[in-house]
Every structure is written in C-alpha cells, then in structure tokens.
Design a protein around this motif. Structure first.
Motif, PDB file in Angstrom:
ATOM      1  N   MET A   1     -35.577 -28.170  -2.668  1.00 13.06           N
ATOM      2  CA  MET A   1     -34.760 -26.742  -2.629  1.00 13.06           C
ATOM      3  C   MET A   1     -35.572 -25.974  -1.505  1.00 13.06           C
ATOM      4  O   MET A   1     -36.720 -25.571  -1.810  1.00 13.06           O
ATOM      5  CB  MET A   1     -35.114 -26.224  -4.092  1.00 13.06           C
ATOM      6  N   PRO A   2     -34.543 -25.994  -0.499  1.00 10.25           N
ATOM      7  CA  PRO A   2     -35.124 -24.984   0.749  1.00 10.25           C
ATOM      8  C   PRO A   2     -35.548 -23.545   0.413  1.00 10.25           C
ATOM      9  O   PRO A   2     -34.940 -23.033  -0.525  1.00 10.25           O
ATOM     10  CB  PRO A   2     -33.854 -25.220   1.547  1.00 10.25           C
ATOM     11  N   SER A   3     -36.270 -23.068   0.981  1.00  7.55           N
ATOM     12  CA  SER A   3     -36.364 -21.702   0.700  1.00  7.55           C
ATOM     13  C   SER A   3     -36.530 -20.733   1.936  1.00  7.55           C
ATOM     14  O   SER A   3     -36.669 -21.495   2.913  1.00  7.55           O
ATOM     15  CB  SER A   3     -37.881 -21.323   0.030  1.00  7.55           C
ATOM     16  N   VAL A   4     -36.468 -19.342   2.205  1.00 11.67           N
ATOM     17  CA  VAL A   4     -36.767 -18.770   3.235  1.00 11.67           C
ATOM     18  C   VAL A   4     -37.876 -17.982   3.536  1.00 11.67           C
ATOM     19  O   VAL A   4     -37.735 -16.644   3.222  1.00 11.67           O
ATOM     20  CB  VAL A   4     -35.262 -17.600   3.200  1.00 11.67           C
ATOM     21  N   THR A   5     -38.814 -18.514   3.692  1.00 13.35           N
ATOM     22  CA  THR A   5     -39.952 -17.833   4.655  1.00 13.35           C
ATOM     23  C   THR A   5     -39.814 -18.400   6.151  1.00 13.35           C
ATOM     24  O   THR A   5     -40.251 -17.834   6.862  1.00 13.35           O
ATOM     25  CB  THR A   5     -41.357 -18.217   3.733  1.00 13.35           C
ATOM     26  N   GLY A   6     -39.466 -20.014   5.834  1.00 15.66           N
ATOM     27  CA  GLY A   6     -39.044 -20.434   7.242  1.00 15.66           C
ATOM     28  C   GLY A   6     -37.804 -20.117   7.597  1.00 15.66           C
ATOM     29  O   GLY A   6     -37.468 -18.914   7.689  1.00 15.66           O
ATOM     30  N   TRP A   7     -36.770 -20.853   7.168  1.00 20.26           N
ATOM     31  CA  TRP A   7     -35.700 -20.536   7.324  1.00 20.26           C
ATOM     32  C   TRP A   7     -35.042 -20.572   5.852  1.00 20.26           C
ATOM     33  O   TRP A   7     -34.298 -19.716   5.348  1.00 20.26           O
ATOM     34  CB  TRP A   7     -34.707 -21.435   8.276  1.00 20.26           C
ATOM     35  N   ARG A   8     -35.202 -21.870   5.150  1.00 18.47           N
ATOM     36  CA  ARG A   8     -34.599 -22.032   3.850  1.00 18.47           C
ATOM     37  C   ARG A   8     -35.409 -21.263   2.883  1.00 18.47           C
ATOM     38  O   ARG A   8     -34.872 -21.170   1.629  1.00 18.47           O
ATOM     39  CB  ARG A   8     -34.282 -23.549   3.686  1.00 18.47           C
ATOM     40  N   ASP A   9     -36.572 -20.839   3.060  1.00 19.22           N
ATOM     41  CA  ASP A   9     -37.466 -20.312   2.464  1.00 19.22           C
ATOM     42  C   ASP A   9     -37.735 -18.879   2.711  1.00 19.22           C
ATOM     43  O   ASP A   9     -38.769 -18.448   3.700  1.00 19.22           O
ATOM     44  CB  ASP A   9     -38.777 -20.928   1.995  1.00 19.22           C
ATOM     45  N   PHE A  10     -36.762 -17.795   2.619  1.00 19.12           N
ATOM     46  CA  PHE A  10     -37.081 -16.444   3.402  1.00 19.12           C
ATOM     47  C   PHE A  10     -38.354 -15.782   2.545  1.00 19.12           C
ATOM     48  O   PHE A  10     -38.044 -15.427   1.416  1.00 19.12           O
ATOM     49  CB  PHE A  10     -35.916 -15.673   2.977  1.00 19.12           C
ATOM     50  N   ASP A  58     -12.074 -43.637 -13.212  1.00 20.91           N
ATOM     51  CA  ASP A  58     -13.321 -43.421 -13.102  1.00 20.91           C
ATOM     52  C   ASP A  58     -13.680 -42.355 -12.088  1.00 20.91           C
ATOM     53  O   ASP A  58     -14.877 -42.614 -11.251  1.00 20.91           O
ATOM     54  CB  ASP A  58     -14.153 -44.712 -13.010  1.00 20.91           C
ATOM     55  N   GLY A  59     -13.174 -41.591 -11.622  1.00 24.33           N
ATOM     56  CA  GLY A  59     -13.387 -40.534 -10.746  1.00 24.33           C
ATOM     57  C   GLY A  59     -14.309 -39.433 -11.210  1.00 24.33           C
ATOM     58  O   GLY A  59     -14.248 -38.969 -12.267  1.00 24.33           O
ATOM     59  N   GLY A  60     -15.394 -39.555 -10.395  1.00 29.70           N
ATOM     60  CA  GLY A  60     -16.672 -38.544 -10.923  1.00 29.70           C
ATOM     61  C   GLY A  60     -16.248 -37.049 -10.539  1.00 29.70           C
ATOM     62  O   GLY A  60     -15.236 -36.700  -9.677  1.00 29.70           O
ATOM     63  N   ASP A  61     -17.054 -35.981 -11.051  1.00 26.50           N
ATOM     64  CA  ASP A  61     -17.042 -34.968 -10.967  1.00 26.50           C
ATOM     65  C   ASP A  61     -17.915 -34.249  -9.540  1.00 26.50           C
ATOM     66  O   ASP A  61     -18.593 -35.111  -9.283  1.00 26.50           O
ATOM     67  CB  ASP A  61     -17.796 -34.065 -12.006  1.00 26.50           C
ATOM     68  N   GLY A  62     -17.268 -33.472  -9.005  1.00 30.78           N
ATOM     69  CA  GLY A  62     -17.835 -32.694  -7.585  1.00 30.78           C
ATOM     70  C   GLY A  62     -19.416 -32.349  -8.054  1.00 30.78           C
ATOM     71  O   GLY A  62     -19.396 -31.674  -9.187  1.00 30.78           O
ATOM     72  N   GLY A  63     -20.117 -32.026  -7.097  1.00 29.20           N
ATOM     73  CA  GLY A  63     -21.503 -31.303  -7.389  1.00 29.20           C
ATOM     74  C   GLY A  63     -21.202 -29.738  -7.222  1.00 29.20           C
ATOM     75  O   GLY A  63     -20.425 -29.442  -6.460  1.00 29.20           O
ATOM     76  N   ARG A  64     -22.245 -29.023  -7.711  1.00 26.19           N
ATOM     77  CA  ARG A  64     -22.249 -27.773  -7.738  1.00 26.19           C
ATOM     78  C   ARG A  64     -22.752 -27.309  -6.332  1.00 26.19           C
ATOM     79  O   ARG A  64     -23.369 -27.702  -5.597  1.00 26.19           O
ATOM     80  CB  ARG A  64     -23.142 -27.163  -8.799  1.00 26.19           C
ATOM     81  N   GLY A  65     -22.071 -26.096  -5.827  1.00 25.00           N
ATOM     82  CA  GLY A  65     -22.408 -25.440  -4.536  1.00 25.00           C
ATOM     83  C   GLY A  65     -23.886 -25.016  -4.673  1.00 25.00           C
ATOM     84  O   GLY A  65     -24.274 -24.641  -5.843  1.00 25.00           O
ATOM     85  N   GLY A  66     -24.484 -24.777  -3.537  1.00 23.18           N
ATOM     86  CA  GLY A  66     -25.805 -24.296  -3.396  1.00 23.18           C
ATOM     87  C   GLY A  66     -25.714 -22.731  -3.698  1.00 23.18           C
ATOM     88  O   GLY A  66     -25.243 -22.069  -3.408  1.00 23.18           O
ATOM     89  N   GLY A 106     -25.111 -28.937  -3.807  1.00 24.70           N
ATOM     90  CA  GLY A 106     -25.631 -28.369  -2.605  1.00 24.70           C
ATOM     91  C   GLY A 106     -26.959 -27.731  -2.667  1.00 24.70           C
ATOM     92  O   GLY A 106     -27.091 -27.130  -3.980  1.00 24.70           O
ATOM     93  N   GLU A 107     -27.824 -27.927  -1.680  1.00 20.99           N
ATOM     94  CA  GLU A 107     -29.162 -27.276  -1.559  1.00 20.99           C
ATOM     95  C   GLU A 107     -29.068 -25.852  -1.817  1.00 20.99           C
ATOM     96  O   GLU A 107     -28.318 -25.035  -1.020  1.00 20.99           O
ATOM     97  CB  GLU A 107     -29.876 -27.873  -0.399  1.00 20.99           C
ATOM     98  N   ASP A 108     -30.098 -25.618  -2.749  1.00 24.36           N
ATOM     99  CA  ASP A 108     -30.156 -23.941  -2.903  1.00 24.36           C
ATOM    100  C   ASP A 108     -31.102 -23.266  -1.713  1.00 24.36           C
ATOM    101  O   ASP A 108     -31.867 -24.056  -1.234  1.00 24.36           O
ATOM    102  CB  ASP A 108     -31.094 -23.674  -4.217  1.00 24.36           C
ATOM    103  N   GLY A 143     -23.728 -20.792  -6.753  1.00 19.87           N
ATOM    104  CA  GLY A 143     -22.728 -21.697  -5.961  1.00 19.87           C
ATOM    105  C   GLY A 143     -21.720 -21.899  -6.907  1.00 19.87           C
ATOM    106  O   GLY A 143     -21.468 -21.550  -8.366  1.00 19.87           O
ATOM    107  N   GLY A 144     -20.491 -22.314  -6.211  1.00 17.38           N
ATOM    108  CA  GLY A 144     -19.314 -22.440  -7.009  1.00 17.38           C
ATOM    109  C   GLY A 144     -19.359 -24.073  -7.965  1.00 17.38           C
ATOM    110  O   GLY A 144     -20.161 -25.029  -7.562  1.00 17.38           O
ATOM    111  N   LYS A 145     -18.587 -24.085  -8.918  1.00 18.55           N
ATOM    112  CA  LYS A 145     -18.715 -25.091  -9.888  1.00 18.55           C
ATOM    113  C   LYS A 145     -18.085 -26.165  -9.260  1.00 18.55           C
ATOM    114  O   LYS A 145     -16.823 -25.985  -8.868  1.00 18.55           O
ATOM    115  CB  LYS A 145     -18.124 -24.689 -11.334  1.00 18.55           C
ATOM    116  N   GLY A 146     -18.482 -27.531  -9.501  1.00 17.38           N
ATOM    117  CA  GLY A 146     -17.741 -28.592  -9.057  1.00 17.38           C
ATOM    118  C   GLY A 146     -16.797 -28.869  -9.781  1.00 17.38           C
ATOM    119  O   GLY A 146     -16.691 -28.639 -10.839  1.00 17.38           O
ATOM    120  N   GLY A 147     -15.568 -29.552  -9.184  1.00 18.98           N
ATOM    121  CA  GLY A 147     -14.384 -29.798  -9.846  1.00 18.98           C
ATOM    122  C   GLY A 147     -14.493 -31.080 -10.811  1.00 18.98           C
ATOM    123  O   GLY A 147     -15.422 -31.793 -10.602  1.00 18.98           O
ATOM    124  N   LEU A 148     -13.553 -31.202 -11.787  1.00 23.89           N
ATOM    125  CA  LEU A 148     -13.507 -32.385 -12.701  1.00 23.89           C
ATOM    126  C   LEU A 148     -12.833 -33.437 -12.106  1.00 23.89           C
ATOM    127  O   LEU A 148     -11.866 -33.370 -11.463  1.00 23.89           O
ATOM    128  CB  LEU A 148     -13.041 -32.103 -14.085  1.00 23.89           C
TER     129      LEU A 148
END
Length: 350
Positions: A1-10, A58-66, A106-108, A143-148
């Motif tokens: 989980m990135p954070s933004v103190t650098g870029w993703r870890d503010f 057997d199609g899988g669900d989409g991942g959640r957005g960050g 998606g990466e938070d 983040g947006g919910k992944g589709g079914l």
C-alpha cells in the motif's frame, strides 16, 4: 500500500515537540486534483479445456479501485511535502479473469498529513475529512467497486449468462487540504504586542523578534513546561489588525488557526492608548470571522508592565471587562510569568 510522504506516502501538525514554523516551509493550505481508482470490469468467460468443450461460466469479478486515504502523522507540522503533487491518482482495479479469478485491487494511496488537517471539496466547500489524532486513518476517496463476472449471474434459468458488469468509476475532483494549528492556547494581539517575546521566554521556541509590525508571518509553536512535568502547547499567531476579518493585513488566512485553540490569550501592551478598546477591536475581529470564537475562554495579559506602577495598573484594570480574567506581566523583566502559567493551566483544566 503506497503512501505519500515520498510520492505514494504523502507525509503532522501536533505540538508534541517545540517547533518553529519558518516562513519558507510553513504551508497551511494546498489545492490538489485527486482521483480514486476505477473498479475493474467483470469478465465474461466460459470454461474450456481439453476435457470440457462446453463448460459453464467462470468469469471472475473485477478488482476494487485504489482508495485515497488520509493518515495523521504527529511528526509533520506543515503541508509543504504536498505542494508539488498537484495530481493524486490512484490505480484502477484489474479486470477479472477466467477460472473465477478476481482481478487485483488498485494500489491505495496514503496521504500523510499533520494533525489538524481538514479536507474539503473545492466546489461545494463541504468538509469531507478531519484528521485530529496520530495514526488516524480515513478513506477519503473510496475506489470504485469491481464489476461482477458472468459466473455471478448463473442461475437455474440462465446457465450460460452472456454478460458481466463493468466496474464502478472512482471519485475525482479538485480538493483543498487545510491545516489548522492544534494548540491549547493561542496568543491574540495587534502586531508588536509582545507575543513572540512571551513565547521565547516561556518555551524553547525561537520566533523572530524585531521592533516592527508583522514580524511574525507564520504561526510559531512552543511547549510550556509546567509544574510536576506537566506541559501545554501555546501558539504565537501573526498579529491581527482592525479589518482582518475582511482580509486586511494578513487577513483571515491565520484567523482560522484560532478556531482550534482552547483558550485565547489576548496580549495588550502597557503603552496602548486604550486597553479596553484594543481588546474590543480584537474581539470584534474574531466575531466577524466566526461568531463561535466568542464561546472560547478569554484571558487578558497586559505585556510590558514593568514600566507601570501600582496606580497605573489599577487604572488599566478599570478599563478592562470585569468578566475576563486579567494579569500584568513582563517578558523582559521576567515578572509574573509563573503566575501567567498558573492562570493558563487553571483555565485549561478548570
């Protein structure tokens, strides 16, 4: 989980240590464009292998957005680290896969902020998040919910569903991060009232001190060491002038910091032409900015009082409101400083 103190870890603004807020690096408001990740699309797929020519869905669900997450950090005292990151964009979730495989989330993004930070929507002005504690973590923009995937739509009457859901979009928009100083006591007064001098003698802070108006351009913080190892935090705020609520002088940019203080210590110099009127002008400016500030506890401290005899002190005391406690002191002559600390501690813990 990135954070933004650098870029993703503010990368807080607490008063855990004595701090000096320099003009060059004290940033208390920034504007950024933020977007949480879109949800990944569900996958439409039917099982096919060398043993199965006509398998079921057997199609899988989409991942959640960050997510975009705000986290309090007591080691930060400014929003400077965010000044150069105008676009904060979280990753989208991945599409689902075959064999009922769910797409990767998606990466938070974690934005570390000082304590006392408020996040607002620029368009509506609505306060969305408020960070007050070290380690407090709040999902600001989910983040947006992944589709079914099509496997989820299989039923006794629909053995081979031909559709899958798209992912939901993330949330985006221009946002404002605003820092309000967290301190127990706020020093309020006209420029050159002696606020910075007082801070320098009762704390280890080293504010800029000079004999001209608006020496203090940014808030200064210090820890006041009290009896038996106890302490409290005091903030020296830039001087207020008449019309500050309408933007004169340094305007209301720093008036917002007063909103966080439990007690407001009004400093009025002994050589003021009218001590009662000076207090009333300061009080009126606070009321113009935010009437709720009048519900805070007030203390009046007459600075530079080493130049006064008892007769003059009595005359000045007669000018001051009877319902507000007052005290005469001198930072330079070290007069009544312990009594001032005692009064502040009593009001803070009364």
């Amino acid at each position: 989980m990135p954070s933004v103190t650098g870029w993703r870890d503010f990368g807080t603004f607490a008063c855990s240590n004595t701090q000096r807020l320099e003009k060059s690096n004290f940033v208390d408001q920034i504007r950024i464009f933020a977007r949480s990740g879109h949800g990944g699309a569900g996958y439409k797929h039917f099982r096919r292998d060398k043993l199965t020519s006509m398998g079921g869905p057997d199609g899988g669900d989409g991942g959640r957005g960050g997510h975009i997450i705000l986290r309090g950090n007591s080691n930060l005292w400014t929003l400077l680290h965010l000044r150069y990151y105008k676009n904060v964009l979280a990753d989208d979730g991945e599409r689902g896969g075959d064999n009922n495989r769910t797409g990767r989330d998606g990466e938070d993004i974690i934005i570390e902020v000082p304590l006392g930070t408020i996040a607002r929507d620029e368009e509506t002005g609505e306060t969305e998040v408020e960070i007050l504690e070290d380690g407090q973590q709040v999902v600001w923009l989910p983040g947006g919910k992944g589709g079914l995937g099509n496997f989820q739509f299989k039923s006794p009457t629909n053995q081979a569903p031909e559709h899958a859901q798209p992912g939901l979009p993330g949330i985006e928009g221009w946002k404002v991060l605003e820092l309000k100083v967290l301190a127990d006591v706020g020093l309020v007064g006209f420029p050159n009232a002696g606020k910075s001098t007082l801070l320098s003698v009762i704390t280890a802070a080293k504010p800029k001190i000079a004999d001209y108006a608006f020496t203090t351009l940014t808030p200064n913080l210090g820890m006041v060491e009290y009896r038996d190892g106890k302490s409290f935090c005091i903030a020296d705020l830039p001087g207020i002038i008449e019309g500050a609520a309408e933007g004169k002088g340094l305007g209301h940019r720093f008036l917002r910091h007063i909103e966080r203080n439990s007690i407001l210590l009004f400093l009025i110099p002994a050589d003021s032409k009218d001590h009662g009127q000076e207090f009333q002008v300061l009080k009126n400016e606070l009321e113009e900015y935010n009437p709720e500030l009048l519900h805070k506890r007030f203390i009046i401290a007459v600075s530079k009082s080493d130049m006064l005899d008892e007769e003059l002190k009595a005359a000045i005391a007669a000018e001051l409101p009877k319902d507000v406690p007052h005290l005469f002191f001198s930072s330079v002559a070290q007069q009544n400083l312990q009594q001032l600390k005692d009064l502040l501690w009593k009001e803070l813990n009364g």
